[in-house]
Design a protein around this motif. Sequence first.
Motif, PDB file in Angstrom:
ATOM      1  N   UNK A  68       8.819  13.761  -2.109  1.00  0.00           N
ATOM      2  CA  UNK A  68      10.112  13.555  -2.093  1.00  0.00           C
ATOM      3  C   UNK A  68      10.480  13.463  -0.356  1.00  0.00           C
ATOM      4  N   UNK A  69       9.993  14.186   0.465  1.00  0.00           N
ATOM      5  CA  UNK A  69      10.109  13.832   2.077  1.00  0.00           C
ATOM      6  C   UNK A  69       9.473  12.672   2.327  1.00  0.00           C
ATOM      7  N   UNK A  70       8.297  12.206   2.103  1.00  0.00           N
ATOM      8  CA  UNK A  70       7.561  11.010   2.381  1.00  0.00           C
ATOM      9  C   UNK A  70       8.489   9.892   1.813  1.00  0.00           C
ATOM     10  N   UNK A 108      10.753   3.076  -7.333  1.00  0.00           N
ATOM     11  CA  UNK A 108      10.541   4.501  -6.458  1.00  0.00           C
ATOM     12  C   UNK A 108      11.793   5.315  -6.271  1.00  0.00           C
ATOM     13  N   UNK A 109      12.591   4.543  -6.004  1.00  0.00           N
ATOM     14  CA  UNK A 109      14.037   5.149  -5.672  1.00  0.00           C
ATOM     15  C   UNK A 109      14.656   5.906  -6.780  1.00  0.00           C
ATOM     16  N   UNK A 133       0.923  -1.373   0.064  1.00  0.00           N
ATOM     17  CA  UNK A 133       0.116  -0.031  -0.027  1.00  0.00           C
ATOM     18  C   UNK A 133       0.671   1.266   0.080  1.00  0.00           C
ATOM     19  N   UNK A 134       1.801   1.132   0.851  1.00  0.00           N
ATOM     20  CA  UNK A 134       2.875   2.349   0.741  1.00  0.00           C
ATOM     21  C   UNK A 134       3.442   2.491  -0.340  1.00  0.00           C
ATOM     22  N   UNK A 135       4.020   1.423  -0.919  1.00  0.00           N
ATOM     23  CA  UNK A 135       4.742   1.407  -2.301  1.00  0.00           C
ATOM     24  C   UNK A 135       3.930   1.831  -3.403  1.00  0.00           C
ATOM     25  N   UNK A 136       2.675   1.497  -3.613  1.00  0.00           N
ATOM     26  CA  UNK A 136       1.648   1.528  -4.714  1.00  0.00           C
ATOM     27  C   UNK A 136       1.325   3.331  -4.539  1.00  0.00           C
ATOM     28  N   UNK A 137       1.156   3.821  -3.427  1.00  0.00           N
ATOM     29  CA  UNK A 137       0.829   5.190  -3.084  1.00  0.00           C
ATOM     30  C   UNK A 137       1.909   6.115  -3.499  1.00  0.00           C
ATOM     31  N   UNK A 138       3.160   5.432  -3.310  1.00  0.00           N
ATOM     32  CA  UNK A 138       4.486   6.465  -3.802  1.00  0.00           C
ATOM     33  C   UNK A 138       4.640   6.371  -5.368  1.00  0.00           C
ATOM     34  N   UNK A 139       4.410   5.188  -5.651  1.00  0.00           N
ATOM     35  CA  UNK A 139       4.500   5.038  -7.073  1.00  0.00           C
ATOM     36  C   UNK A 139       3.350   5.493  -8.062  1.00  0.00           C
ATOM     37  N   UNK A 177      12.137   5.302   3.265  1.00  0.00           N
ATOM     38  CA  UNK A 177      13.215   4.520   2.551  1.00  0.00           C
ATOM     39  C   UNK A 177      13.777   3.193   3.566  1.00  0.00           C
ATOM     40  N   UNK A 178      14.372   3.572   4.651  1.00  0.00           N
ATOM     41  CA  UNK A 178      14.923   2.712   5.710  1.00  0.00           C
ATOM     42  C   UNK A 178      13.855   1.866   6.425  1.00  0.00           C
ATOM     43  N   UNK A 179      12.889   2.670   6.866  1.00  0.00           N
ATOM     44  CA  UNK A 179      11.599   1.351   7.187  1.00  0.00           C
ATOM     45  C   UNK A 179      11.054   0.488   6.143  1.00  0.00           C
ATOM     46  N   UNK A 180      10.856   0.804   4.965  1.00  0.00           N
ATOM     47  CA  UNK A 180      10.562  -0.188   4.008  1.00  0.00           C
ATOM     48  C   UNK A 180      11.335  -1.184   3.904  1.00  0.00           C
TER      49      UNK A 180
END
Length: 130
Positions: free
Chosen positions: A42-44, A118-119, A26-32, A49-52
């Motif tokens: 960018x801040x989000x 995303x990165x 869910x987090x990745x798709x939201x960012x993508x 990055x590290x928690x994911x």
Amino acid sequence: MQSFDIQLFDNPIIIILLAVATFTLCILLDQLFTLHLTHDWKRKTKNWHLPLTTIIASLPLLGLLGTINGLLSTFNFMSINNGISQQEVMSGGISDALITTQLGLVLAVPCLILKQIIISRYIRSEVKRS
């Protein structure tokens, strides 16, 4: 086949794997699928990055935990029943054990790929800004 499906969701490790993977995806798709790469995006992305990375790395480890748990219960069954007396039950236990490892790997790979996309997108947006 239905009893196998019901047994599969009786395993708490499988439920945890699915919950962690769903949260991560869910987090990745939201960012993508964010169209405008704003400062907030960018801040989000940077904050997640590290928690994911840690969460995605935990998926195969949770699968391994499920394998160990399943094998221990199979060996416990064997010791209680004086050795190999019911091959179906033991092979089913080993099968359940290995499914958790497979599920952990199958869930981790797409998450890693999406995270890398995303990165890359983040890096390209930083280069364009410079």
